[in-house]
Design an enzyme around this catalytic site. Structure first.
Site, mmCIF file in Angstrom:
data_model
loop_
_atom_site.group_PDB
_atom_site.id
_atom_site.type_symbol
_atom_site.label_atom_id
_atom_site.label_comp_id
_atom_site.label_asym_id
_atom_site.label_seq_id
_atom_site.Cartn_x
_atom_site.Cartn_y
_atom_site.Cartn_z
ATOM 1 N N HIS A 29 -9.376 2.906 31.792
ATOM 2 C CA HIS A 29 -8.563 2.062 32.676
ATOM 3 C C HIS A 29 -8.535 0.615 32.156
ATOM 4 O O HIS A 29 -7.493 -0.029 32.143
ATOM 5 C CB HIS A 29 -9.157 2.013 34.094
ATOM 6 N N LYS A 53 -8.852 11.289 50.924
ATOM 7 C CA LYS A 53 -9.901 11.557 49.939
ATOM 8 C C LYS A 53 -11.209 10.920 50.373
ATOM 9 O O LYS A 53 -11.211 9.946 51.112
ATOM 10 C CB LYS A 53 -9.506 10.964 48.585
ATOM 11 N N ARG A 102 -3.205 10.189 29.014
ATOM 12 C CA ARG A 102 -4.277 10.578 28.101
ATOM 13 C C ARG A 102 -3.863 11.727 27.199
ATOM 14 O O ARG A 102 -4.035 11.705 26.005
ATOM 15 C CB ARG A 102 -5.533 10.990 28.883
ATOM 16 N N SER A 141 -12.549 9.355 35.749
ATOM 17 C CA SER A 141 -13.501 8.925 36.779
ATOM 18 C C SER A 141 -14.281 10.130 37.312
ATOM 19 O O SER A 141 -15.473 10.027 37.617
ATOM 20 C CB SER A 141 -12.763 8.247 37.938
HETATM 21 O O1 PNS Z 1 -5.905 7.256 39.857
HETATM 22 P P1 PNS Z 1 -5.016 8.262 40.501
HETATM 23 O O2 PNS Z 1 -5.746 8.925 41.651
HETATM 24 O O3 PNS Z 1 -4.449 9.245 39.517
HETATM 25 O O4 PNS Z 1 -3.770 7.444 41.134
HETATM 26 C C1 PNS Z 1 -2.749 8.126 41.843
HETATM 27 C C2 PNS Z 1 -1.826 7.123 42.565
HETATM 28 C C3 PNS Z 1 -2.628 6.144 43.396
HETATM 29 C C4 PNS Z 1 -1.025 6.329 41.541
HETATM 30 C C5 PNS Z 1 -0.838 7.946 43.441
HETATM 31 O O5 PNS Z 1 -1.548 8.881 44.179
HETATM 32 C C6 PNS Z 1 -0.047 7.074 44.419
HETATM 33 O O6 PNS Z 1 0.794 6.298 44.015
HETATM 34 N N1 PNS Z 1 -0.350 7.213 45.722
HETATM 35 C C7 PNS Z 1 0.292 6.440 46.774
HETATM 36 C C8 PNS Z 1 1.088 7.335 47.703
HETATM 37 C C9 PNS Z 1 2.456 7.604 47.120
HETATM 38 O O7 PNS Z 1 3.265 6.718 46.945
HETATM 39 N N2 PNS Z 1 2.715 8.879 46.808
HETATM 40 C C10 PNS Z 1 3.962 9.296 46.251
HETATM 41 C C11 PNS Z 1 3.925 9.230 44.735
HETATM 42 S S1 PNS Z 1 4.539 10.734 44.182
#
Ligand code: PNS
Length: 185
Positions: A29, A53, A102, A141
């Site tokens: 990150h 979560k 990745r 993570s």
């Molecule tokens: O580190 P991560 O868990 O892969 O991040 C995922 C994240 C936070 C980018 C994604 O879950 C997100 O944007 N969540 C916010 C809710 C949202 O907008 N969902 C619709 C996107 S498809």
């Protein structure tokens, strides 16, 4: 030179959001953050407060860890968000999302998210992908948490101060595993 003058005058300010769970932030990150901060004028690292979560670190802890880890990068700020990314981005007037890729296994999920966000925002939110440095391609993570839970060495995955906090979360004496210095590549 022209860009510098324009930037001073407030034109061409390009802002981006780097959203994620960051539970905890890894060297992978941090590499994306450093590189994105060189491309964009302002980068907001946005920590998702996801009620569905159960993270290892609270959103406040994750924000504070990220603030500490990015304190030397002047154009980076860190904040928490909840709800839809498109709404949050719109509230900040930001039109670019950064995500790290990745491996091909990330691609399908990331493509789906990027296209959903483009659709939900009516085309106002675009996603820019940065490929992860090869040396961090294995890092996640989740694996950091799993390794630490079994008292494994995570010093090559996260900065020393983060490693200590992760071990403490598992109730282990910190500093016992690996070389927990603050060195970053
Ligand atoms: O580190 P991560 O868990 O892969 O991040 C995922 C994240 C936070 C980018 C994604 O879950 C997100 O944007 N969540 C916010 C809710 C949202 O907008 N969902 C619709 C996107 S498809």
């Amino acid at each position: 030179m022209r860009r510098l003058t324009a930037r001073k005058a407030g034109y061409f300010m390009k802002a981006a959001i780097y959203p994620g769970s960051f539970d905890p932030v890894t060297y992978g990150h941090l590499d994306i953050i450093k590189r994105a901060a060189q491309i964009f004028d302002e980068l907001t690292v946005s920590v998702l407060n996801n009620k569905l979560k159960t993270p290892l670190f609270s959103v406040e802890e994750r924000v504070n860890i990220l603030k500490e880890a990015t304190k030397d990068i002047a154009n980076v700020k860190v904040e928490a968000f909840s709800g839809l990314l498109v709404d949050y981005a719109a509230s900040r007037g930001i039109h670019v999302v950064i995500r790290g890729l990745r491996a091909i296994t990330d691609f399908e999920y990331e493509l789906q998210n990027a296209q959903t966000n483009a659709l939900l925002s009516g085309g106002a939110l675009d996603t820019v992908f940065l490929t992860t440095k090869l040396e961090y391609a294995y890092l996640s993570s989740s694996s950091v948490k799993e390794i630490a839970s079994f008292k494994g060495d995570i010093s090559m995955c996260v900065p020393g101060f983060v490693a200590r906090k992760v071990y403490e979360k598992f109730g282990y004496e910190s500093g016992k595993w690996g070389n927990l210095n603050e060195q970053q590549n």
